[in-house]
Motif scaffolding. Structure first.
Motif, PDB file in Angstrom:
ATOM      1  N   SER A  20      38.392  53.294  53.231  1.00  0.00           N
ATOM      2  CA  SER A  20      38.065  52.873  51.992  1.00  0.00           C
ATOM      3  C   SER A  20      38.755  52.163  51.231  1.00  0.00           C
ATOM      4  CB  SER A  20      37.665  54.368  51.264  1.00  0.00           C
ATOM      5  OG  SER A  20      36.819  55.140  52.049  1.00  0.00           O
ATOM      6  N   ILE A  21      39.919  52.297  51.199  1.00  0.00           N
ATOM      7  CA  ILE A  21      41.036  51.629  50.460  1.00  0.00           C
ATOM      8  C   ILE A  21      41.017  49.975  51.008  1.00  0.00           C
ATOM      9  CG2 ILE A  21      43.616  51.274  50.199  1.00  0.00           C
ATOM     10  CD1 ILE A  21      43.793  54.140  49.970  1.00  0.00           C
ATOM     11  N   ALA A  22      40.793  49.844  52.306  1.00  0.00           N
ATOM     12  CA  ALA A  22      40.927  48.411  52.780  1.00  0.00           C
ATOM     13  C   ALA A  22      39.590  47.941  52.524  1.00  0.00           C
ATOM     14  CB  ALA A  22      40.818  48.596  54.384  1.00  0.00           C
ATOM     15  N   ALA A  23      38.406  48.565  52.299  1.00  0.00           N
ATOM     16  CA  ALA A  23      37.262  47.912  52.097  1.00  0.00           C
ATOM     17  C   ALA A  23      37.401  47.456  50.661  1.00  0.00           C
ATOM     18  CB  ALA A  23      36.074  49.120  52.103  1.00  0.00           C
ATOM     19  N   VAL A  24      37.839  48.416  49.810  1.00  0.00           N
ATOM     20  CA  VAL A  24      37.825  48.131  48.189  1.00  0.00           C
ATOM     21  C   VAL A  24      38.841  46.966  48.217  1.00  0.00           C
ATOM     22  CG1 VAL A  24      38.734  48.744  45.908  1.00  0.00           C
ATOM     23  CG2 VAL A  24      37.323  50.466  47.432  1.00  0.00           C
ATOM     24  N   LEU A  26      39.489  44.722  50.094  1.00  0.00           N
ATOM     25  CA  LEU A  26      38.760  43.369  50.546  1.00  0.00           C
ATOM     26  C   LEU A  26      37.851  42.750  49.391  1.00  0.00           C
ATOM     27  CD1 LEU A  26      38.077  41.331  52.597  1.00  0.00           C
ATOM     28  CD2 LEU A  26      36.591  42.754  53.677  1.00  0.00           C
ATOM     29  N   PHE A  27      37.322  43.851  48.910  1.00  0.00           N
ATOM     30  CA  PHE A  27      36.116  43.293  47.752  1.00  0.00           C
ATOM     31  C   PHE A  27      37.016  42.828  46.621  1.00  0.00           C
ATOM     32  CE2 PHE A  27      31.817  43.676  48.062  1.00  0.00           C
ATOM     33  CZ  PHE A  27      31.398  44.304  49.288  1.00  0.00           C
ATOM     34  N   VAL A  28      38.132  43.445  46.076  1.00  0.00           N
ATOM     35  CA  VAL A  28      38.970  42.741  45.149  1.00  0.00           C
ATOM     36  C   VAL A  28      39.175  41.462  45.362  1.00  0.00           C
ATOM     37  CG1 VAL A  28      40.976  43.185  43.767  1.00  0.00           C
ATOM     38  CG2 VAL A  28      39.503  45.234  44.124  1.00  0.00           C
ATOM     39  N   ALA A  29      39.958  41.269  46.602  1.00  0.00           N
ATOM     40  CA  ALA A  29      40.416  39.985  46.953  1.00  0.00           C
ATOM     41  C   ALA A  29      39.212  39.056  46.818  1.00  0.00           C
ATOM     42  CB  ALA A  29      40.938  39.864  48.443  1.00  0.00           C
ATOM     43  N   LEU A  30      38.063  39.328  47.565  1.00  0.00           N
ATOM     44  CA  LEU A  30      36.889  38.342  47.487  1.00  0.00           C
ATOM     45  C   LEU A  30      36.291  38.210  46.026  1.00  0.00           C
ATOM     46  CD1 LEU A  30      34.756  39.908  50.250  1.00  0.00           C
ATOM     47  CD2 LEU A  30      35.880  37.616  50.517  1.00  0.00           C
ATOM     48  N   MET A  31      36.454  38.977  45.361  1.00  0.00           N
ATOM     49  CA  MET A  31      36.196  38.826  43.750  1.00  0.00           C
ATOM     50  C   MET A  31      37.007  37.634  43.170  1.00  0.00           C
ATOM     51  SD  MET A  31      34.842  42.471  42.707  1.00  0.00           S
ATOM     52  CE  MET A  31      34.633  42.318  41.261  1.00  0.00           C
ATOM     53  N   ILE A 310      32.320  40.997  36.038  1.00  0.00           N
ATOM     54  CA  ILE A 310      32.678  41.766  37.406  1.00  0.00           C
ATOM     55  C   ILE A 310      31.660  42.301  38.070  1.00  0.00           C
ATOM     56  CG2 ILE A 310      34.209  43.827  38.099  1.00  0.00           C
ATOM     57  CD1 ILE A 310      36.097  43.076  36.051  1.00  0.00           C
ATOM     58  N   SER A 311      30.821  42.964  37.360  1.00  0.00           N
ATOM     59  CA  SER A 311      29.647  43.698  38.092  1.00  0.00           C
ATOM     60  C   SER A 311      28.743  42.731  38.743  1.00  0.00           C
ATOM     61  CB  SER A 311      28.668  44.591  36.879  1.00  0.00           C
ATOM     62  OG  SER A 311      29.646  45.680  36.440  1.00  0.00           O
TER      63      SER A 311
END
Length: 546
Positions: A20-24, A26-31, A310-311
């Motif tokens: 879950s931490i890796a998924a979040v 990755l999303f933060v990095a992509l944003m 952000i949303s």
């Protein structure tokens, strides 16, 4: 400590929910990547941030698909709760908070005509078209309720993408119409969808039909009333208690929490949270925002805009990655030929195009009949832009499709799976193709000189912050609406000649005489010596708005 002991983890060990931490992460990095790329493409005439985020999501999904040897393409499963409870509220609230209120309410009857009557027309055409055309594709066990649900699903325009492709400053008239219609349209579509889900299609009668209409009107009115009531309550509480005397953090927090509370209350009462939080944002910007300290105004303005941004970014990344969900595509490819998938998506797109045109042009004609001057009428070029910019379908359509044809983001029925994949195709095609062509179309149909003229003619504060700047520049006694003193006609003649403006005029008088003394607003913020607002007193003097 008991959690660590029971799992046998030491201080240097990775946490149990590492995935879950890796998924979040990755999303933060992509944003972050989306923000950087969006900044670099700011002046590009084709790209916008929503399309950029969607393409980056698609690219990331492709990389994950290849890295996992075709086993998966995303790291999160599409969740209706994530969309409706966490991502959508800040976007819709900020839209209401920043909307040009005078422009929105001046066109409110046209917006309502498009959003309610137009959505019902679109719903009818898409439902009947789906029943007549999609039923011939022999997709499997689809019932009447499924075709009606498709009508509601694809009647929902993408108001989020509209924020990106239309400019409130360059085309305020078009923006107020298209975005205002989009917000009310989303609410109307969701209400229609829920009503269809709860409607007994085996027992259709005239009485049931009128009950359906009555329930729809109740939900529409009650949702709006709840948003207005919550906005007024927040204004009254902050005006009376004046949190800023001790802590600006408290007044910022109470504004944010009460805004979110309005949405959650609407959902708990089975109302439309979209309508509720939108009108709550309008009321908060009109009253509550003027009751807080000057530093809190700057904070809330930027905080709401940032949360919305952000949303939006997260949402389009989310949709882009989920579009390549291999599970659904495998079920479809094993059951149907590629041509059948293409045919279904093409039929849906054609129905969306026809249904949109079927109400935009006739209803624009009806709206123009009530206008007295050519400048107030919707020109043919503007009608084309309104038709085109409302063709995009987005996350609302995807969320409703998952609600109808999937369970917990998964489905094993081929007929349901092809409905989900076709919805994804329509959303991707409309967002990317129609979204990319909207800006060039506006420049083609409305040249720059006309854009400049529209801005100057319809100029008004576009946000709370710009409103403060406008007042500080023009002075506290500036008349924001009438540059020249004119002799007003009698009340009856004024109402008959220009009903919209006369209603606006009398609302201003009522607002200044009764509402602002109770709920605050510009000119009625309490002054406390030594408070953070002491230096901003000149900005808070009463402003003539009649």
């Amino acid at each position: 400590m008991m959690g660590l002991a029971s799992t046998g983890l030491g201080f240097g060990d990775p946490p149990a929910d590492y995935g879950s931490i890796a998924a979040v992460g990755l999303f933060v990095a992509l944003m972050c990547v989306c923000i950087v790329v969006g900044h670099l493409l700011e002046e590009n005439r084709w790209m916008n941030e929503s399309t950029t985020a969607l393409l980056i999501g698609l690219g990331t999904g492709t990389v994950i698909l290849l890295a996992s040897s075709g086993k998966q393409s995303h790291i999160l499963v599409f969740s209706e709760d994530l969309f409706f409870i966490y991502l959508l509220p800040p976007i819709i609230f900020n839209a209401g908070f920043q909307v040009k209120k005078k422009q929105f309410f001046r066109n409110f009857m046209t917006i309502t005509l498009f959003a309610v009557v137009g959505t019902l027309i679109s719903f009818s055409i898409i439902s009947l078209g789906a029943l007549g055309l999609i039923s011939r594709l022999n997709l499997g066990a689809l019932e009447l309720g499924d075709y009606l649900a498709l009508g509601a699903i694809f009647s929902a325009t993408d108001s989020v993408c509209t924020l990106q492709v239309l400019s409130q400053d360059e085309t305020p008239f078009l923006y107020s119409l298209v975005f205002g219609e989009g917000v009310v349209n989303d609410a109307t579509s969701v209400v229609l969808f829920n009503a269809i889900q709860n409607f007994d299609l085996g027992d259709i009668s005239t009485l049931k039909f009128f009950q359906f209409i009555g329930n729809f009107l109740y939900l529409f009115g009650a949702s709006t009333f709840l948003g207005v009531a919550t906005g007024l309550l927040s204004a009254y509480v902050i005006k009376k208690l004046y949190f800023g005397r001790h802590s600006t953090d408290r007044e910022v927090a109470i504004m944010m929490l009460m805004a979110y509370l309005s949405y959650m209350l609407a959902e708990l009462l089975d109302l439309s949270g979209i309508l509720t939080v939108f009108f709550c944002g309008i009321l908060m910007s009109h009253y509550t925002w003027h009751n807080v300290t000057e530093s809190s105004r700057v904070t809330t303005k930027h905080a709401f805009a940032t949360l919305s941004f952000i949303s939006e970014t997260f949402l389009f990344l989310y949709v882009g990655m989920d579009a390549l969900d291999i599970e659904k595509w495998k079920i479809v490819s094993e059951t149907y030929s590629p041509m059948k998938s293409v045919a279904l998506s093409s039929v849906i797109l054609a129905l969306v195009l026809v249904a949109r045109a079927a109400f935009v042009f006739p209803l624009s004609y009806l709206s123009n009949l009530t206008k007295k001057t050519p400048s107030e009428k919707i020109s043919v070029r503007q009608q084309v832009i309104i038709w085109w910019s409302g063709l995009m379908r987005g996350a609302v359509s995807i969320a409703l499709t998952y609600n109808k044809f999937a369970k917990s983001g998964h489905t094993q029925l081929p007929s349901n799976a092809i409905m989900i994949t076709s919805t994804i195709i329509v959303v991707l095609f409309s967002t990317i193709v129609f979204g990319l062509l909207t800006k060039p179309l506006i420049r083609l149909l409305i040249p720059t000189r006309h854009l400049t003229r529209e801005v100057s003619a319809l100029s008004e504060p576009s946000s709370p912050k710009s409103f403060l700047e406008h007042v500080s520049v023009d002075g506290p006694d500036a008349d924001l609406e009438n540059a020249v003193t004119i002799r007003r006609p009698t009340s009856l003649r004024m109402l008959l000649a220009s009903p919209t403006r006369s209603v606006h005029h009398y609302w201003r008088k009522f607002d200044n005489a009764f509402m602002r003394p109770v709920f605050g607003g510009r000119g009625f913020v309490p002054f406390v010596p030594g408070s953070p607002t002491e230096s901003s007193v000149p900005l808070l003097a009463p402003v003539s708005e009649n």
